[in-house]
Write a protein that holds these residues in place. Structure first.
Motif, PDB file in Angstrom:
ATOM      1  N   ASP A  77      53.690  11.674   1.619  1.00 29.45           N
ATOM      2  CA  ASP A  77      53.764  11.928   0.169  1.00 29.45           C
ATOM      3  C   ASP A  77      52.675  11.104  -0.528  1.00 29.45           C
ATOM      4  O   ASP A  77      52.681   9.880  -0.484  1.00 29.45           O
ATOM      5  CB  ASP A  77      55.158  11.512  -0.340  1.00 29.45           C
ATOM      6  N   MET A  78      51.739  11.806  -1.128  1.00 25.14           N
ATOM      7  CA  MET A  78      50.600  11.105  -1.735  1.00 25.14           C
ATOM      8  C   MET A  78      50.761  10.906  -3.251  1.00 25.14           C
ATOM      9  O   MET A  78      49.840  10.407  -3.909  1.00 25.14           O
ATOM     10  CB  MET A  78      49.305  11.902  -1.491  1.00 25.14           C
ATOM     11  N   SER A  79      51.903  11.284  -3.770  1.00 25.61           N
ATOM     12  CA  SER A  79      52.066  11.153  -5.218  1.00 25.61           C
ATOM     13  C   SER A  79      52.116   9.673  -5.621  1.00 25.61           C
ATOM     14  O   SER A  79      52.461   8.812  -4.800  1.00 25.61           O
ATOM     15  CB  SER A  79      53.337  11.872  -5.666  1.00 25.61           C
ATOM     16  N   PRO A  80      51.770   9.382  -6.891  1.00 24.40           N
ATOM     17  CA  PRO A  80      51.586   8.006  -7.369  1.00 24.40           C
ATOM     18  C   PRO A  80      52.681   7.028  -6.982  1.00 24.40           C
ATOM     19  O   PRO A  80      52.401   5.978  -6.411  1.00 24.40           O
ATOM     20  CB  PRO A  80      51.547   8.178  -8.902  1.00 24.40           C
ATOM     21  N   GLY A  81      53.931   7.427  -7.219  1.00 25.91           N
ATOM     22  CA  GLY A  81      54.992   6.440  -6.985  1.00 25.91           C
ATOM     23  C   GLY A  81      55.354   6.216  -5.532  1.00 25.91           C
ATOM     24  O   GLY A  81      56.114   5.297  -5.203  1.00 25.91           O
ATOM     25  N   GLU A  83      55.327   5.454  -1.370  1.00 28.27           N
ATOM     26  CA  GLU A  83      54.886   4.319  -0.560  1.00 28.27           C
ATOM     27  C   GLU A  83      53.464   4.568  -0.074  1.00 28.27           C
ATOM     28  O   GLU A  83      52.990   5.702  -0.015  1.00 28.27           O
ATOM     29  CB  GLU A  83      55.804   4.186   0.665  1.00 28.27           C
ATOM     30  N   ALA A  84      52.788   3.535   0.339  1.00 30.04           N
ATOM     31  CA  ALA A  84      51.438   3.680   0.866  1.00 30.04           C
ATOM     32  C   ALA A  84      51.462   4.591   2.094  1.00 30.04           C
ATOM     33  O   ALA A  84      52.414   4.531   2.888  1.00 30.04           O
ATOM     34  CB  ALA A  84      50.886   2.315   1.253  1.00 30.04           C
TER      35      ALA A  84
END
Lengths: 202, 202, 202, 202
Positions: A77-81, A83-84
């Motif tokens: 998941d690359m969305s802002p919130g 995890e890395a």
DNA sequence: AATGAATGAGGGTTCATTCAT
DNA sequence: CATGAATGAACCCTCATTCAT
């Protein structure tokens, strides 16, 4: 009836478990229905009440293993919130490792035999690994577009990553009980990301 | 007589080639002597004139493949005048790739089936891969001592490297004819050395 | 279940009888499993459900024959109240004759093939005849000590006696149904005791 | 050409001797053409230049053995000037014994295997023994007519006599080298004539 | 639903015999 | 004549599957 269905399901699992153990120990071809039913404690005919053939049990074992594995693998998941990505990768690998370590016979069946098209039964495995390969390949392509991933033949690279994971996981078949999954997962991920060359000290 | 020996050798190879193809396509257990002799165009008894059993042909194929492979793998020479280790690695991988591409059936037999302990016949493969693993592991340990290799569980890491090579090579089974071996070799080596993360430009 | 066991036993005997007939007619080597199962009216696999191999049926047939024969042979009782040795001998021979006549195929198997070390399967027969030879030899030695038996090489003489019985019994393979066993037994015993020369009238 | 014929005959005997040894040691079925030609030091095809089949060599060996044996057996001459019948019998048995001891492999082949109709090849043996049986039977009948021989079923009695000889001779397979043939012959004859019961002192 | 005796196609292997050289 | 590579029918045995009970 729920009770009847439960009983049937229990029986089914009894057979599946026995078969899994036998297949893992002896391989598909050397495993005989005899051994399976003896190990399951059932009669010859009973086996065929639950599975239509030797191939069918094998397939069934693989199928549920693959479904289980699939559940452990979550696209990054690359969305802002979120995890890395590193952490998400690590979590994925950790989940897969734990899934295998909970039932080591699966390592033999999925990792080892799965790749050998010896039996027609193993078709599902090809599809599964194909699916995983695609997942990795897509991620690599995406990463390359972002400049995070080194330019390369994404398909080949995906095969190498998957191969390195298989190689690493295969070692666990005979690993000691008290294994630090997190540490192993870290190494698996780190190797794929950075290779073996010493990272320059930050 | 040289002629007689040549003829015998030719026959032997005729059978070996047929068997190799059948084993590669169907796997050890599903391959039948029937298919092999039909494919080789010889009679049942002739087969046993050259090989004592089905196991024996299989073993013979593997043995010569492993001997051949072994010849491609040359330990890295670290002495002053030698080529750079990177280059030597690349040469090793290139040689191995070319060896496999010259006879693609071997990829199935050695890379794929070789890992499955299904066929008792494949004992030599375990030993071979064990040997390769040791070679890699020793190199890693040496590299770590020199500070060139990232600290890690050398055994696990070796398994990952070998796995990544296997994964990569396995892809070649169906690769197109006009493959740039040098490029593939570079990628295989680079992946193992540096992973997938983009190398920061110097 | 008694019924199930009975059925199994019946099947077993069905096979044993068929095998006995085939072995008797064709000999161990020329007899094929094919013939046996055809004669028994069963399928190939069924045979191996009851006997582990061709050797095993043969051995089983011989074993039970030898056990049966052994039961017919009772060492001569020399104690005061016992019947005359002559009579006891006669009874022994009569019992053996009747045992064979009840199942003539056994004559071929035990008397004829039994002596041929062709079939490794027939080991038990050697032991059995060895046992009988010893029995005879001991009796002869004892008789010589008592002055009742002519001085001779007891081992050789025992072989002759056994041989004469075999020769006599072998004739019965093709003998007519309505045979006077007592008469034959008398002649067998008398020959061994007195030979062919006319006994001078007392 | 005589030389050519001699050579051919020599070759033939070379094969016969090798075959005889192999058959004697292993039995007809367990003996393979392979063993025979290896033992004879000839090539596979050469064998079939001299004998049309495995059966044929076996038959040939038996045939010449039976011809040889036949030559040792001379009907008892009852004319006035002739030797006593006893002596003639003794001479016959002695000759037969010596014939066998000159080539012990024959004992196995003729005495042991000969009786087992395991192979179709052994038909000649039946005929031979049938011939001997007739000879004995006729003598017995004649002797009975003269009152010299105890009344009995001549056929059965002949079978017993032949059996006792076989039993005795079979023992010689493993007998020590320095055997006193005359003594053994005496016992063989005496047993057949007088049995085992002590002859009353004259 | 459960049983296990019965089935038979198919497997690997042997070996007497043939035939081109 | 001699050779020995080639043949293929026949062998014994296994085991996934069926079916009457």
């Amino acid at each position: 009836m729920t009770t009847a269905e439960q009983k049937r399901d229990h029986r089914r699992h009894q057979i599946l478990d026995a078969a899994k153990a036998v297949f893992a120990e002896r391989g598909f071809h050397n495993a005989s229905i005899n051994e399976i039913i003896k190990s399951a404690g059932i009669a010859r005919g009973t086996f065929y009440l639950y599975f239509s053939s030797k191939d069918a049990v094998f397939q069934s074992i693989l199928d549920s293993a693959l479904v289980g594995l699939n559940a452990q693998i979550i696209g990054v998941d690359m969305s802002p919130g979120a995890e890395a990505p590193n952490v998400q990768l690590h979590q994925n690998v950790t989940r897969v490792l734990e899934y295998f370590l909970a039932d080591r016979a699966l390592i033999q069946l999925v990792i080892t035999y799965g790749f050998a098209p010896d039996s027609e039964s193993a078709l599902g495995v090809d599809a599964f690994f194909g699916h995983v390969l695609e997942l990795i390949e897509r991620s690599l392509t995406y990463g390359m577009a972002l400049g995070l991933v080194q330019k390369c033949d994404a398909g080949l690279c995906a095969a190498q990553i998957l191969g390195s994971l298989r190689g690493g996981i295969q070692r666990l078949t005979t690993a000691q009980e008290d294994l630090d999954v997190a540490v192993v997962a870290s190494q698996l991920v780190d190797f794929a990301l950075y290779g073996v060359i010493a990272r320059s000290q930050a």
